[in-house]
Design an enzyme around this catalytic site. Structure first.
Site, PDB file in Angstrom:
ATOM      1  N   GLY A  20       0.773  -1.231   0.000  1.00  0.00           N
ATOM      2  CA  GLY A  20       0.000   0.000   0.000  1.00  0.00           C
ATOM      3  C   GLY A  20       0.805   1.283   0.000  1.00  0.00           C
ATOM      4  CB  ILE A  21       0.183   4.474   1.797  1.00  0.00           C
ATOM      5  CG1 ILE A  21      -1.223   4.720   1.231  1.00  0.00           C
ATOM      6  CG2 ILE A  21       0.910   5.809   1.987  1.00  0.00           C
ATOM      7  CD1 ILE A  21      -2.153   5.461   2.178  1.00  0.00           C
ATOM      8  CG  ASP A  40       4.784  -4.921   6.908  1.00  0.00           C
ATOM      9  OD1 ASP A  40       4.277  -3.901   6.416  1.00  0.00           O
ATOM     10  OD2 ASP A  40       4.115  -5.883   7.325  1.00  0.00           O
ATOM     11  CG  ASP A  63       4.445  -5.897  16.899  1.00  0.00           C
ATOM     12  OD1 ASP A  63       3.863  -4.810  16.705  1.00  0.00           O
ATOM     13  OD2 ASP A  63       3.994  -6.762  17.686  1.00  0.00           O
ATOM     14  CB  VAL A  64       5.414  -0.240  15.058  1.00  0.00           C
ATOM     15  CG1 VAL A  64       6.181  -0.232  13.749  1.00  0.00           C
ATOM     16  CG2 VAL A  64       3.912  -0.347  14.826  1.00  0.00           C
ATOM     17  CE1 TYR A 154      -6.476   5.146  10.619  1.00  0.00           C
ATOM     18  CE2 TYR A 154      -7.874   7.058  10.222  1.00  0.00           C
ATOM     19  CZ  TYR A 154      -6.784   6.278   9.873  1.00  0.00           C
ATOM     20  OH  TYR A 154      -5.996   6.632   8.803  1.00  0.00           O
ATOM     21  CE  LYS A 158      -3.412   7.109  11.244  1.00  0.00           C
ATOM     22  NZ  LYS A 158      -2.007   6.749  10.922  1.00  0.00           N
ATOM     23  CB  VAL A 187      -5.339   6.864   0.093  1.00  0.00           C
ATOM     24  CG1 VAL A 187      -4.281   6.465  -0.939  1.00  0.00           C
ATOM     25  CG2 VAL A 187      -5.006   8.215   0.713  1.00  0.00           C
TER      26      VAL A 187
END
Length: 247
Positions: A20-21, A40, A63-64, A154, A158, A187
């Site tokens: 993706g992005i 990732d 894994d963030v 979400y 953000k 998007v």
């Protein structure tokens, strides 16, 4: 002037870069001359994504939400010149039906992950005296969308990313580290593809430009903020939303 967009000699680390992005951002920065470090949580997708580069990037499963894993990676590799915090998830459900677990998943990936990566790599950038961080936020950090108003977690995550961006920009401004964010509108991506056709149509109708963005258009904004062309910009939340938040 065009030389300021040249990233030759720079290393860029992109999280959530297997699709993706995130993948498009990595490809765009690579095309501008940067050496890419791709991370990732999905190692198989990372391997597939790496085949799309003229020069294969270094790939790391990451894994963030795991702060120790991020510290370990920061200790293993040379500090990048550019950090793009792109990894993110979404859960769409009415607030009354959003479980504690779903709330934590979204906040852990979208907000905690950005903070952990900024803390690990941004601190090293500040010690070095240079660096550019671009966080991927969302227009939903600024406004609640009309057709999709059931993404409380979400939106909150953000909004948090925006404030982390502004706070770190002030904290590290005199250390030579710039911290900005790109806030996309709707998007075309794997995340938006799961929505019904009537929802996609409503998004287009509500967007002044009448369409969704392409990942390349988000990547171009990231490229600009990462480059020397944006050398006097820090703490900026750059909206790339087809005019949605202007109306």
């Amino acid at each position: 002037m065009l030389n300021k967009f040249d990233l030759t000699g720079n290393t860029a680390l992109v999280t959530g870069g297997a699709r993706g992005i995130g993948l498009q951002i990595a490809l765009t920065l690579h095309q501008a001359g940067a050496t890419i470090i791709l991370t990732d949580a999905d190692i198989n997708r990372l391997a597939e994504a790496s085949e799309r580069f003229a020069t294969k990037p270094a790939i790391y499963q990451l894994d963030v939400t795991d702060s120790q894993a991020i510290r370990d990676l920061a200790g293993k590799i040379k500090c990048p010149d550019i950090l793009v915090n792109n990894a993110g998830v979404s859960r769409a459900a009415p607030t009354s039906q959003t479980s504690d677990e779903e709330w934590r998943v979204v906040m852990s990936v979208n907000l905690d992950g950005v903070f952990y990566c900024c803390r690990a790599f941004g601190s090293l950038m500040a010690e070095r005296g240079s660096g550019s961080i671009v966080n991927i936020s969302s227009m939903c950090g600024e406004v609640t969308t009309r057709q999709q108003s059931v993404v409380t977690a979400y939106n909150a995550s953000k909004a948090g990313v925006n404030m982390v961006t502004k706070t770190l920009a002030c904290e590290w401004a005199r250390s030579g580290v710039r911290v900005n964010a790109v806030a996309p509108g709707f998007v075309w991506s794997e995340m938006t593809d799961k929505y019904p056709e009537d929802v996609i149509k409503a998004w287009c109708d509500q967007t002044p430009m009448g369409r969704l963005a392409h990942p390349e258009e988000i990547a171009s904004a990231v490229h600009f903020l990462a480059s020397d062309a944006a050398s006097y910009m820090t703490g900026t939340i750059m909206l790339v939303d087809g005019g949605y938040t202007s109306c």
